[in-house]
Design an enzyme around this catalytic site. Sequence first.
Site, short mmCIF file in Angstrom:
data_model
loop_
_atom_site.label_atom_id
_atom_site.label_comp_id
_atom_site.label_asym_id
_atom_site.label_seq_id
_atom_site.Cartn_x
_atom_site.Cartn_y
_atom_site.Cartn_z
N ASP A 232 0.17 -2.21 2.71
CA ASP A 232 0.80 -2.72 1.50
C ASP A 232 2.31 -2.64 1.75
O ASP A 232 2.76 -1.95 2.67
CB ASP A 232 0.40 -1.92 0.25
CG ASP A 232 0.72 -2.69 -1.03
OD1 ASP A 232 1.50 -3.68 -0.97
OD2 ASP A 232 0.21 -2.33 -2.12
C1 BGC Z 1 1.78 -4.96 -4.01
C2 BGC Z 1 0.83 -5.91 -3.30
C3 BGC Z 1 1.56 -7.19 -2.97
C4 BGC Z 1 2.78 -6.86 -2.11
C5 BGC Z 1 3.60 -8.07 -1.72
C6 BGC Z 1 3.05 -4.77 -3.23
O1 BGC Z 1 4.00 -4.05 -3.97
O2 BGC Z 1 1.14 -3.73 -4.21
O3 BGC Z 1 -0.27 -6.18 -4.11
O4 BGC Z 1 0.70 -8.06 -2.30
O5 BGC Z 1 3.63 -5.99 -2.84
O6 BGC Z 1 4.27 -8.58 -2.81
#
Ligand code: BGC
Length: 816
Positions: A232
């Site tokens: 993530d």
């Molecule tokens: C979120 C993800 C997301 C990623 C990219 C993260 O903060 O938890 O779900 O895909 O950011 O934006």
Amino acid sequence: MNDKQIWELIRSLTLEEKSALCGGINSWQTLALPEKGIPSLRMADGPHGVRREDKAHTRENGGPSIPATCFPPAAAMAGSWDTHLMQTVAAAMGAEARSQGVQVLLGPGANIKRSPLCGRNFEYFSEDPLLAGEMAAAWIQGVQSQGVGASLKHFAVNNQETKRMSISAAVDVRALFDIYLKPFEIAVKKAAPATVMASYNKIGGVYSCDNRWLLLEILRLRFGFKGLVMSDWGAEDKRDAGIAAGCDLEMPASHGAGTRVILDAIQAGTLSEDALDTAVWNVLRLVFRYTAEDRPSPCNYAAHNELAAAAAAKCAVLLKNEDAHLPFDAGKPLLVIGGMAENTHFQGGGSSIVNPKKRTNLLQALNAAGQNYTYMPGYAGYGRDAALVQNAAVAARNASQVLLVLGLPDLFDCESYDRTHLRLPDNQLEVLEAVAAANPDICVALCTGGALETPWLAKVRSLLCLYVGGQAVGEGARRVLFGLENPGGHLAESWPLALESTPCYHHYPMGPNEVSYNESLYVGYRYYNSADVKVQFPFGYGLSYTRFEYSELSLETAALDEGETLRVRFTLANTGDVAGDEVAQVYLSRPDSALYQPAHTLVGFARVSLAAGARQTVEIALPYARFAAYDPSTGTDVVEAGRYGLHVGDSSRSLPLSAQVQVAGVTLTPAAPFSKSGFYGQIQGNTFPAAAFEAIYQKPLLSNMPRQKGTYTMHTTLGEMHRSAIVRFFKKRALAVARKSMQSSQDPLASEKALRASTDDLPFKNLVSMSAGVVSPEAAETLLRAVNGKGGLVRALRMVLKSWKGLKRNDLLSNE
Ligand code: BGC
């Protein structure tokens, strides 16, 4: 490029190239090495539309991302219980991703709704693992049918937003496998997602991205996952540990920091080159597979808008309809009250936010249909306005049809922080009271990302929940409200009477160090049904403009042998005057189990359309594996031999048909804490004491004492270190830059709250990865020592100053 060619290519790469390929080059892309014939792959959020950022679509330029269709988010889609619809919607998202040059769409989110407070529940499907897993699988199948990869997220046990980047989840093995990992298992096995995204949090003290057990033993060996694992955004802790654990790609760019860690570890002999090659192999396979499919293909946004409207209608859940109050009569005037009829809450805030191609609020939908109506705002924004309330109440007094549109403003439905209560905002409750007092005949339509307390239910005649319905929610709602569509959605989560009665009330959210899942398997309806606790609306519940009757349950066999499928058949009749959809559900009970068990477990469901007066035999097939569960003694999934009850009906609390089947399997002799006679076998209320939990968790729990100066670590959050002037400086700077570059919500208040929560909850170590390469790991170490009061202040200040100059150039936290 075939597998052999990829291996040959890997052999031709330098160590530096290989290490660099395992990290993004900015927020969204992987590294290209044109001289080696390696293209770059592009990703975008997900999960209910495409959020493709580009230079032309910044906040200042009128839109945070390229416009795309905002479909109903997962909370709404799950209420359809319609995997075919989910697949169709996801295919449309896949087509849009492809036409925007996006090769991997970041979704679906398959985390369990442990508590209705979770700030991200609008992005998740359900409190039940089967429903969440089946919907996630359909999402993946739909998107991948368009030659675009999916990213199943957030793996795993990311169920609270509070301290999500540093919290450790303590879950007993049965809850872990049968509740929290289950949706991922179902989706991986059924739909083979191209990628899985490892979550921010730790499980049992180990960060998901660095968790060999989670990523290798469970995901790859047990679930058979063959794709790529990415972190993530900013979730990677130690890049060398991540590579060894099977986290192939670090996102977003760490601006060389991750590459250096990998190279140093290989040189020091603490990381094998084979492990790196495996990660590179997973990266290259993904890149070649999805960039090869990347032919531009136009897509039909008008058709997708219609699909979004149709989906919104199919997701709507009718929660109350006294004396057939709904549908409204289109021939009569309608009084519409509520600012949300105009500013309809149709998606949540955070990384999933879609810049909608088109928006249809309820008033626009009424206008387009030529409906005779009057509109009174009643409330606007968050503030109280006595005149608006008064005008609405006066208008309601003589109106024959009144619709009051209420819901959660963006501030209550946003990634990065959790809700603190389940009430509607006070200014809306005030209007509800006034309008209901003026006219007892009102319908409330709710726009919400999750469950709400509805103590005012008796004051309204009908209640329709639209959840967060996507960009065309207004049109979807109009069709249902006027009976052009018969509502067929059912709740994918329980709506409690009060927050205090939720199973994890005493353990949610928790922090700063650990959150313990004391309620074990008793999540949502598993708890309410087992402890016989009243709810406002049970899991699986939903009304219709027609009536359905269940009869003639039969099981194909009374004794199920290993490997066989049990066919459950029953008759469903539409005994009303209009066509409609019913969501028929099959639950299991396990009276003979040696383990503690929830009273009911969902094992099958079907959304069935029936014409008025029609009857149909519905068949739901239960493969033998549906009877399996995690056995804590052997660490495997087994089917326990014995009697199983099967219960059929239209919600977890309305199961008119029952039958029993004898199932062949193994005899279990669980250790005392897991046994039926143990504490969890006799749950009463939502008190799950720590001692009982520790007996099933089988590890000591961590202390949740906040750290003090002198003991701060790289994982301590900036919020916890707020006494330090250096930290406050960085936090302020980070906030200022984030404010300029990120928009989390249409609502500035929600955006600001999300940004503050994200910076507060940012672990100190993330200053390195999120500072565009300006704060080096060494600078961070020195800073941390200084923050801990362990000297080196002058050196630290010099480094801060050096960083500060860099910050001005590179924009801390901008990543691009
Ligand atoms: C979120 C993800 C997301 C990623 C990219 C993260 O903060 O938890 O779900 O895909 O950011 O934006």
